[in-house]
Structure formats: C-alpha cells, structure tokens
Design an enzyme around this catalytic site. Sequence first.
Site, PDB file in Angstrom:
ATOM      1  N   ASN A 195      -1.343  -0.116   7.611  1.00  0.00           N
ATOM      2  CA  ASN A 195      -0.837  -1.470   7.867  1.00  0.00           C
ATOM      3  C   ASN A 195      -0.128  -2.106   6.679  1.00  0.00           C
ATOM      4  O   ASN A 195      -0.021  -3.321   6.573  1.00  0.00           O
ATOM      5  CB  ASN A 195      -1.956  -2.368   8.418  1.00  0.00           C
ATOM      6  N   HIS A 199      -1.867  -5.442   1.525  1.00  0.00           N
ATOM      7  CA  HIS A 199      -3.131  -6.159   1.356  1.00  0.00           C
ATOM      8  C   HIS A 199      -2.801  -7.551   0.854  1.00  0.00           C
ATOM      9  O   HIS A 199      -1.897  -7.719   0.041  1.00  0.00           O
ATOM     10  CB  HIS A 199      -4.031  -5.464   0.319  1.00  0.00           C
ATOM     11  N   TYR A 249     -12.619  -2.561  -2.452  1.00  0.00           N
ATOM     12  CA  TYR A 249     -13.035  -2.482  -1.047  1.00  0.00           C
ATOM     13  C   TYR A 249     -14.553  -2.373  -0.883  1.00  0.00           C
ATOM     14  O   TYR A 249     -15.036  -1.919   0.162  1.00  0.00           O
ATOM     15  CB  TYR A 249     -12.327  -1.321  -0.349  1.00  0.00           C
ATOM     16  N   LYS A 283       0.836  -1.199   0.000  1.00  0.00           N
ATOM     17  CA  LYS A 283       0.000   0.000   0.000  1.00  0.00           C
ATOM     18  C   LYS A 283       0.879   1.261   0.000  1.00  0.00           C
ATOM     19  O   LYS A 283       2.107   1.173   0.179  1.00  0.00           O
ATOM     20  CB  LYS A 283      -0.922  -0.041   1.214  1.00  0.00           C
ATOM     21  N   GLU A 302      -9.824 -11.169  -7.052  1.00  0.00           N
ATOM     22  CA  GLU A 302      -8.994  -9.963  -6.962  1.00  0.00           C
ATOM     23  C   GLU A 302      -7.913  -9.943  -8.040  1.00  0.00           C
ATOM     24  O   GLU A 302      -7.605  -8.885  -8.597  1.00  0.00           O
ATOM     25  CB  GLU A 302      -8.366  -9.850  -5.565  1.00  0.00           C
TER      26      GLU A 302
HETATM   27  P1  IDP Z   1      -7.119  -7.018   5.784  1.00  0.00           P
HETATM   28  O1  IDP Z   1      -6.418  -5.979   4.959  1.00  0.00           O
HETATM   29  O2  IDP Z   1      -6.214  -7.605   6.835  1.00  0.00           O
HETATM   30  O3  IDP Z   1      -7.810  -8.073   4.956  1.00  0.00           O
HETATM   31  P2  IDP Z   1      -9.797  -5.923   6.290  1.00  0.00           P
HETATM   32  O4  IDP Z   1     -10.603  -6.181   7.509  1.00  0.00           O
HETATM   33  O5  IDP Z   1     -10.228  -6.564   5.021  1.00  0.00           O
HETATM   34  O6  IDP Z   1      -8.262  -6.275   6.630  1.00  0.00           O
HETATM   35  O7  IDP Z   1      -9.759  -4.339   6.098  1.00  0.00           O
HETATM   36  C1  IDP Z   1      -9.220  -3.794   4.907  1.00  0.00           C
HETATM   37  C2  IDP Z   1      -8.313  -2.651   5.281  1.00  0.00           C
HETATM   38  O8  IDP Z   1      -9.099  -1.598   5.821  1.00  0.00           O
HETATM   39  C3  IDP Z   1      -7.262  -2.948   6.345  1.00  0.00           C
HETATM   40  O9  IDP Z   1      -6.103  -3.565   5.842  1.00  0.00           O
HETATM   41  C4  IDP Z   1      -6.975  -1.568   6.862  1.00  0.00           C
HETATM   42  O10 IDP Z   1      -6.097  -0.861   5.976  1.00  0.00           O
HETATM   43  C5  IDP Z   1      -8.349  -0.903   6.802  1.00  0.00           C
HETATM   44  N1  IDP Z   1      -9.040  -0.995   8.076  1.00  0.00           N
HETATM   45  C6  IDP Z   1      -9.685  -2.056   8.596  1.00  0.00           C
HETATM   46  N2  IDP Z   1     -10.200  -1.797   9.799  1.00  0.00           N
HETATM   47  C7  IDP Z   1      -9.882  -0.505  10.057  1.00  0.00           C
HETATM   48  C8  IDP Z   1     -10.135   0.387  11.160  1.00  0.00           C
HETATM   49  O11 IDP Z   1     -10.762   0.040  12.154  1.00  0.00           O
HETATM   50  N3  IDP Z   1      -9.624   1.662  11.042  1.00  0.00           N
HETATM   51  C9  IDP Z   1      -8.920   2.078   9.949  1.00  0.00           C
HETATM   52  N4  IDP Z   1      -8.674   1.282   8.909  1.00  0.00           N
HETATM   53  C10 IDP Z   1      -9.137   0.014   8.950  1.00  0.00           C
HETATM   54 MG    MG Z   2      -9.441  -7.931   3.694  1.00  0.00          MG
END
Ligand code: IDP
Ligand code: MG
Length: 170
Positions: free
Chosen positions: A131, A134, A68, A28, A145
């Site tokens: 984080n 992805h 998303y 990212k 995807e």
């Molecule tokens: P993942 O990337 O580990 O699959 P997902 O639950 O699919 O996690 O969420 C997609 C992305 O959305 C996360 O990687 C993160 O960047 C963002 N995200 C998820 N939950 C939160 C939150 O509570 N606050 C801010 N960003 C979030």
């Molecule tokens: Mg996800």
Amino acid sequence: MGKNMMKPVKFLYYLWRKSVERSLVLVKPDGVQRALVGEVVSRLERRGLRLVGAKFMQVSRELAETHYAIHKGKPFYDGLIEYITSAPVMAMVWEGPNAVAAIRQTMGSTRPTDAAPGSLRHDFALEVGRNLTHASDSVENGAAEVELWFGKEELVEWKREVDRWVFEGR
Ligand code: IDP
Ligand code: MG
C-alpha cells in the site's frame, strides 16, 4: 527586548510550534520501486505541507521491528517486516497545521480498496500488503516516529514566503 518579556514570548512560540503537527512519511519499497517518490512528494507539497527532513535509506530489521512493534503477533507481521526491509524506502518528515489528519487523508485508508478516490492508495495500489506509504496515525505517534527515524540534526526548521497564505494566522 526586556528580560521579563522573554518568558511569555518563548511560551507563545512553544504553543505555536506545538500546533504545527509533524508526521513521519515513508514511501515504502513498492513506492520506490514503482518510481512514485515524486508523486508522493508532489501531493504533499501541493497540499501545502512543509518538508522538514528526508533520507533515502535501507531499513534495518531492528528499526522495522521497533517501528512496527504494535503489530507484533498479528498474522501479517512477518510479511510486513519482510516488505519494509526488502528494498530502500524514502523516509520523510512533513509538518503543518492538522498535518497528521491531512497526510493520512492524502494516503487513503490502509486497504487500497477502502481508500477514497483521489487518494494515493486508491489511485496507485490494490493490496493492503503493497500500500505504498506509511504516515503517522496520531500527533503523539508522529512525534515518537520522527524521533525514532531522524536525528535532531537531520531536521530543518524553516519558513516559506507562502506560509501565511497556507497556514492561517502565521
Ligand atoms: P497504516 O499503514 O494505514 O497505519 P496499519 O494498520 O498501522 O496501517 O498497518 C501497518 C501496515 O501493515 C499497513 O500499512 C500494511 O502495509 C500492513 N498491513 C496491515 N494490515 C495488513 C493485512 O491484513 N495484510 C497485510 N498487510 C497488512
Ligand atoms: Mg499505522
């Protein structure tokens, strides 16, 4: 090879291809800005996974919203779209047996403070909204995807000499 042999061979090849999972992997914008593309690639290579495609790109709003879509309506959705479209990403496809689970494990839990020590998100991140990466969360989503992010002509099917030492029975 006799014509009557082709069908079973093709079917076995289909089953073999099917067992090799594929995952979309994104470094990212924060990962790109922090010069962690090499670190991510290096860890996936070392794990034994095989690179199938890669492109450095600016994500359009349309692609971000499709990718998303499942998070639409959540409190973090707008920030997430803003984040993923804010600067270039490195988009890749990696494959291998159990690739989806293996890659998710290498990335670590979504929240960096929950991520296992040694995982990328543990080692390099602090906040869920920054984080780094992805990775597809299921084999089905991996296939979907990959299709969303890459054209067929952008994916390379190839074998490595080392495959039989990493992929059991190949
Ligand atoms: P993942 O990337 O580990 O699959 P997902 O639950 O699919 O996690 O969420 C997609 C992305 O959305 C996360 O990687 C993160 O960047 C963002 N995200 C998820 N939950 C939160 C939150 O509570 N606050 C801010 N960003 C979030
Ligand atoms: Mg996800």
